[in-house]
Scaffold this motif. Structure first.
Motif, mmCIF file in Angstrom:
data_model
loop_
_atom_site.group_PDB
_atom_site.id
_atom_site.type_symbol
_atom_site.label_atom_id
_atom_site.label_comp_id
_atom_site.label_asym_id
_atom_site.label_seq_id
_atom_site.Cartn_x
_atom_site.Cartn_y
_atom_site.Cartn_z
ATOM 1 N N ASP A 103 0.832 -1.448 -0.114
ATOM 2 C CA ASP A 103 0.286 -0.217 -0.126
ATOM 3 C C ASP A 103 0.912 1.783 -0.159
ATOM 4 N N ALA A 104 0.343 2.470 -0.508
ATOM 5 C CA ALA A 104 1.297 3.610 -1.044
ATOM 6 C C ALA A 104 0.406 4.573 -0.756
ATOM 7 N N ARG A 105 0.177 5.776 0.029
ATOM 8 C CA ARG A 105 -0.402 7.013 -0.478
ATOM 9 C C ARG A 105 0.591 8.361 0.604
ATOM 10 N N THR A 106 0.055 9.216 0.305
ATOM 11 C CA THR A 106 0.518 10.850 -0.011
ATOM 12 C C THR A 106 -0.555 11.620 0.511
ATOM 13 N N THR A 107 -0.021 11.782 2.285
ATOM 14 C CA THR A 107 -0.825 12.829 2.654
ATOM 15 C C THR A 107 -0.864 14.321 2.320
ATOM 16 N N GLY A 108 -1.613 15.087 2.415
ATOM 17 C CA GLY A 108 -1.756 16.983 1.968
ATOM 18 C C GLY A 108 -1.048 17.650 2.736
ATOM 19 N N THR A 109 0.499 17.078 3.020
ATOM 20 C CA THR A 109 1.562 17.857 3.960
ATOM 21 C C THR A 109 2.673 17.035 3.337
ATOM 22 N N GLY A 110 3.044 16.287 2.851
ATOM 23 C CA GLY A 110 3.953 15.785 2.377
ATOM 24 C C GLY A 110 3.946 14.232 2.632
ATOM 25 N N VAL A 111 3.517 13.581 3.613
ATOM 26 C CA VAL A 111 3.951 12.774 3.852
ATOM 27 C C VAL A 111 3.549 11.658 3.283
ATOM 28 N N ALA A 112 4.639 10.195 3.029
ATOM 29 C CA ALA A 112 4.447 9.886 2.417
ATOM 30 C C ALA A 112 4.547 8.112 3.061
ATOM 31 N N ILE A 113 3.406 7.460 3.185
ATOM 32 C CA ILE A 113 3.034 6.266 4.176
ATOM 33 C C ILE A 113 3.129 5.377 3.017
ATOM 34 N N ASN A 114 3.964 3.793 3.619
ATOM 35 C CA ASN A 114 4.547 2.901 2.411
ATOM 36 C C ASN A 114 3.944 1.826 3.519
ATOM 37 N N THR A 115 3.421 0.963 3.031
ATOM 38 C CA THR A 115 3.167 -0.399 3.870
ATOM 39 C C THR A 115 3.322 -1.815 3.276
ATOM 40 N N TYR A 116 4.811 -2.212 3.694
ATOM 41 C CA TYR A 116 5.226 -3.275 2.989
ATOM 42 C C TYR A 116 5.412 -4.540 3.880
ATOM 43 N N ARG A 117 5.234 -5.557 3.088
ATOM 44 C CA ARG A 117 4.613 -7.340 4.348
ATOM 45 C C ARG A 117 6.902 -8.330 3.562
ATOM 46 N N ALA A 118 7.151 -7.921 4.605
ATOM 47 C CA ALA A 118 8.448 -8.979 4.542
ATOM 48 C C ALA A 118 8.150 -10.441 3.400
ATOM 49 N N ALA A 119 9.807 -10.356 2.576
ATOM 50 C CA ALA A 119 9.200 -11.394 1.886
ATOM 51 C C ALA A 119 10.766 -12.268 1.297
ATOM 52 N N GLY A 120 10.862 -12.410 2.918
ATOM 53 C CA GLY A 120 11.910 -13.276 2.980
ATOM 54 C C GLY A 120 13.780 -12.470 2.459
ATOM 55 N N ARG A 121 14.849 -13.129 2.415
ATOM 56 C CA ARG A 121 15.628 -12.345 1.999
ATOM 57 C C ARG A 121 16.166 -11.539 0.450
ATOM 58 N N PRO A 122 17.131 -10.684 0.878
ATOM 59 C CA PRO A 122 16.808 -10.372 -1.043
ATOM 60 C C PRO A 122 17.140 -10.815 -2.181
ATOM 61 N N ARG A 123 17.208 -10.578 -3.137
ATOM 62 C CA ARG A 123 17.395 -11.297 -4.590
ATOM 63 C C ARG A 123 18.445 -10.601 -5.622
ATOM 64 N N TYR A 124 19.082 -11.213 -5.899
ATOM 65 C CA TYR A 124 20.253 -9.947 -6.316
ATOM 66 C C TYR A 124 20.196 -10.458 -8.356
ATOM 67 N N GLY A 125 21.061 -8.967 -9.156
ATOM 68 C CA GLY A 125 20.893 -9.710 -10.113
ATOM 69 C C GLY A 125 21.964 -8.992 -11.277
ATOM 70 N N SER A 126 22.631 -8.698 -12.147
ATOM 71 C CA SER A 126 23.310 -7.716 -12.066
ATOM 72 C C SER A 126 23.123 -7.508 -13.787
ATOM 73 N N PHE A 127 23.450 -5.932 -13.861
ATOM 74 C CA PHE A 127 23.271 -5.663 -15.459
ATOM 75 C C PHE A 127 24.415 -5.440 -15.906
ATOM 76 N N ALA A 128 25.446 -5.555 -15.522
ATOM 77 C CA ALA A 128 26.720 -6.575 -16.014
ATOM 78 C C ALA A 128 26.508 -6.671 -17.932
ATOM 79 N N LEU A 129 27.146 -6.361 -18.800
ATOM 80 C CA LEU A 129 27.109 -6.710 -20.301
ATOM 81 C C LEU A 129 27.982 -7.957 -20.715
ATOM 82 N N GLU A 130 27.024 -9.035 -21.483
ATOM 83 C CA GLU A 130 27.949 -10.169 -21.705
ATOM 84 C C GLU A 130 29.081 -9.861 -22.838
ATOM 85 N N ASP A 131 29.504 -10.880 -22.174
ATOM 86 C CA ASP A 131 30.848 -10.688 -23.400
ATOM 87 C C ASP A 131 30.730 -11.174 -24.615
#
Length: 206
Positions: A178-206
């Motif tokens: 969930d995400a919303r913003t108040t009239g005074t500019g407060v950003a309210i974000n709700t997050y669910r825990a989703a385990g460990r981070p995943r990783y990738g790479s933008f490196a160019l292939e040889d």
């Protein structure tokens, strides 16, 4: 099994110390207490009420418990949802230094906080809410015991003060629900825990 949620007010540079008043927490020489107050409006109040409406109990650290216990029992308006929920519902206080917890329906957790909360999660149903309580929150985050994060980001930078996320934060992936913003500019974000981070790479292939 109970769900554990964390609701925290944060500056954009991550400070959570003393949002509600100049004397709330001056530890470390903090001089910016009350930074949240100018941004409080009906939108923020509505979100806070929505959150408290789903609580079945509260997990509090010592400092937050003492601040709340000195304030909320004095709020007797039955239409004030935050006061009625805090004053009536069970409160579990993680502290090895408090000798007693006299606020109605309060129980001291004197052992290891993570072990005590894990046992509560297994034993109870509903939603156990953490509000503030940075030290307790960090301890529970380290053991993967927080299921949902409700983070309110305020458009202010303070440069110093206690932070929720520190260098010892356990790597965790979060799913935005969930995400919303108040009239005074407060950003309210709700997050669910989703385990460990995943990783990738933008490196160019040889």
């Amino acid at each position: 099994m109970a769900k554990v949620t964390l609701t925290t007010f944060l500056t954009l540079d991550g400070v959570m110390q003393a949002p509600g008043g100049p004397d709330e927490d001056r530890e470390g020489g903090f001089e910016h207490g009350g930074w949240l107050v100018p941004y409080a409006d009906e939108d923020m109040g509505r979100f806070v009420d929505e959150g408290f409406a789903t609580a079945t109990g509260f997990l509090l650290g010592r400092r937050t418990y003492q601040i709340f216990a000195a304030y909320w029992p004095r709020v007797t308006d039955e239409d004030n949802l935050v006061a009625t929920r805090l004053n009536a519902l069970p409160k579990y206080v993680a502290s090895r230094t408090l000798e007693k917890a006299e606020w109605h329906n309060s129980t001291l957790l004197r052992g290891d906080a993570a072990e005590e909360v894990a046992a509560l999660k297994d034993r109870l149903d509903g939603e156990l809410q953490i509000h503030g309580s940075g030290v307790l929150a960090q301890s529970l985050m380290a053991h993967g015991l927080i299921d949902e994060y409700r983070l309110l980001f305020y458009p202010v930078l303070l440069g110093g003060g206690k932070r929720l996320f520190t260098g010892g934060t356990v790597p965790t992936a979060l799913e935005l629900t969930d995400a919303r913003t108040t009239g005074t500019g407060v950003a309210i974000n709700t997050y669910r825990a989703a385990g460990r981070p995943r990783y990738g790479s933008f490196a160019l292939e040889d």
